[in-house]
Motif scaffolding. Sequence first.
Motif, PDB file in Angstrom:
ATOM      1  N   MET A   1      32.708  28.738  43.180  1.00 38.65           N
ATOM      2  CA  MET A   1      31.773  28.867  42.069  1.00 38.65           C
ATOM      3  C   MET A   1      30.656  29.845  42.440  1.00 38.65           C
ATOM      4  O   MET A   1      30.063  29.750  43.507  1.00 38.65           O
ATOM      5  N   LYS A   2      30.379  30.785  41.561  1.00 31.73           N
ATOM      6  CA  LYS A   2      29.306  31.744  41.775  1.00 31.73           C
ATOM      7  C   LYS A   2      27.949  31.086  41.517  1.00 31.73           C
ATOM      8  O   LYS A   2      27.782  30.348  40.556  1.00 31.73           O
ATOM      9  N   ARG A   3      26.998  31.387  42.388  1.00 31.09           N
ATOM     10  CA  ARG A   3      25.629  30.892  42.218  1.00 31.09           C
ATOM     11  C   ARG A   3      24.739  32.059  41.797  1.00 31.09           C
ATOM     12  O   ARG A   3      24.646  33.066  42.504  1.00 31.09           O
ATOM     13  N   GLU A  40      31.696  27.482  33.252  1.00 29.60           N
ATOM     14  CA  GLU A  40      31.843  26.527  34.349  1.00 29.60           C
ATOM     15  C   GLU A  40      32.131  27.207  35.677  1.00 29.60           C
ATOM     16  O   GLU A  40      32.088  26.554  36.725  1.00 29.60           O
ATOM     17  N   ALA A  41      32.405  28.502  35.634  1.00 36.27           N
ATOM     18  CA  ALA A  41      32.709  29.220  36.873  1.00 36.27           C
ATOM     19  C   ALA A  41      31.450  29.643  37.617  1.00 36.27           C
ATOM     20  O   ALA A  41      31.540  30.144  38.744  1.00 36.27           O
ATOM     21  N   ILE A  42      30.277  29.478  36.982  1.00 36.78           N
ATOM     22  CA  ILE A  42      29.041  29.861  37.652  1.00 36.78           C
ATOM     23  C   ILE A  42      28.019  28.732  37.552  1.00 36.78           C
ATOM     24  O   ILE A  42      28.016  27.946  36.618  1.00 36.78           O
ATOM     25  N   HIS A  43      27.170  28.683  38.561  1.00 38.44           N
ATOM     26  CA  HIS A  43      26.034  27.762  38.557  1.00 38.44           C
ATOM     27  C   HIS A  43      24.768  28.605  38.471  1.00 38.44           C
ATOM     28  O   HIS A  43      24.564  29.522  39.277  1.00 38.44           O
ATOM     29  N   GLN A 134      28.266  38.781  38.568  1.00 40.76           N
ATOM     30  CA  GLN A 134      29.405  38.028  39.097  1.00 40.76           C
ATOM     31  C   GLN A 134      30.409  38.936  39.798  1.00 40.76           C
ATOM     32  O   GLN A 134      31.334  38.457  40.446  1.00 40.76           O
TER      33      GLN A 134
END
Length: 331
Positions: A1-3, A40-43, A134
């Motif tokens: 997951m990308k932050r 949902e792939a990033i926070h 991203q």
Amino acid sequence: MKRILLLTTGGTIASSQSEEGLVPSLTSEEILSYLGWHDEAIHIDCEDLLRLDSSNMQPEEWVIIARRIAQVYQDYDGIVLSHGTDTMAYTASALSFMLRNLPIPLMITGSQLPLIHPLSDGVDNIRTAFQAVQQNIQGVYICFDRKIMLATRAVKVRTMNFDAFESVNIEPAGIVDARGLHFREDLLIHVDGAFKLEDQLCTDVFLIKLTPGMNPGIFDALTHMQFKGIVIEAFGAGGINFIRRDLISKLEEIVQKGISVVVCSQCLYENSDFSIYQTGQKVLKKGVIQGYDMTSEAALTKLMWALGKTQNPYEVKKLFETSFVHEITLK
């Protein structure tokens, strides 16, 4: 997951109406809520760093921003910085030099209309910025109107149109079209060493635009005010008058006093070339620094940064003879 970190500083994008006109008021959480989607792939973390109209964004604020990014960049895959448009190009250029070898992408964006306006361009700009950070890219960029521009090449050229910024003397590093977001690999920034925060700036730098009939005494005044550096927007490819009002001899005087002088063109596009005309060759012989195709914003902030590192004119000249983040095309 990308932050990802959303760092806000105010500007039109965060503004709402008051009795005195638009003022920055939205928080980072509120700005994020306007996107209307969740990936949902990033926070995403949110932080309100400043709340300013960008007309009030000055070198002291650049230092605050740079230091905060230096503190947190290792915790994130990318940072989106919201900012007012009026001084965005100055802030972006300054951060490009201050955040040496930033290994993650920093996307600076904003809007021409506040997010609270139903027709705001801010939602699209922020969405594009989040998509851009991203990607596996590095360095500082301005993201606006579906273009990703090198921070040191972007200039605000329109006051009302959504296409407010243009990438000057170099193509955008990335664009959004029917194929999605894609980048020009040859224009992207690639770090060549360890990250280093270089946040010492000399604010005793002045930008002046030459006009026919200018009194050479203006340079005496700047010397008396103890300016350490001057950026001059000369005529055309680098012309400076020396008949009747001899600006060139005056420049020689101030260079001999240890003041660094950078000369670029008043023309927005293409480069200055002091070898073409007699006036330009005279300037070079006096020890001034060529700005070539740098924007005024990049030249000014680079000179602030260079003089923050050293006030030796020879060393400053060497720094201007190096392209650190594609800010200059050297011959």
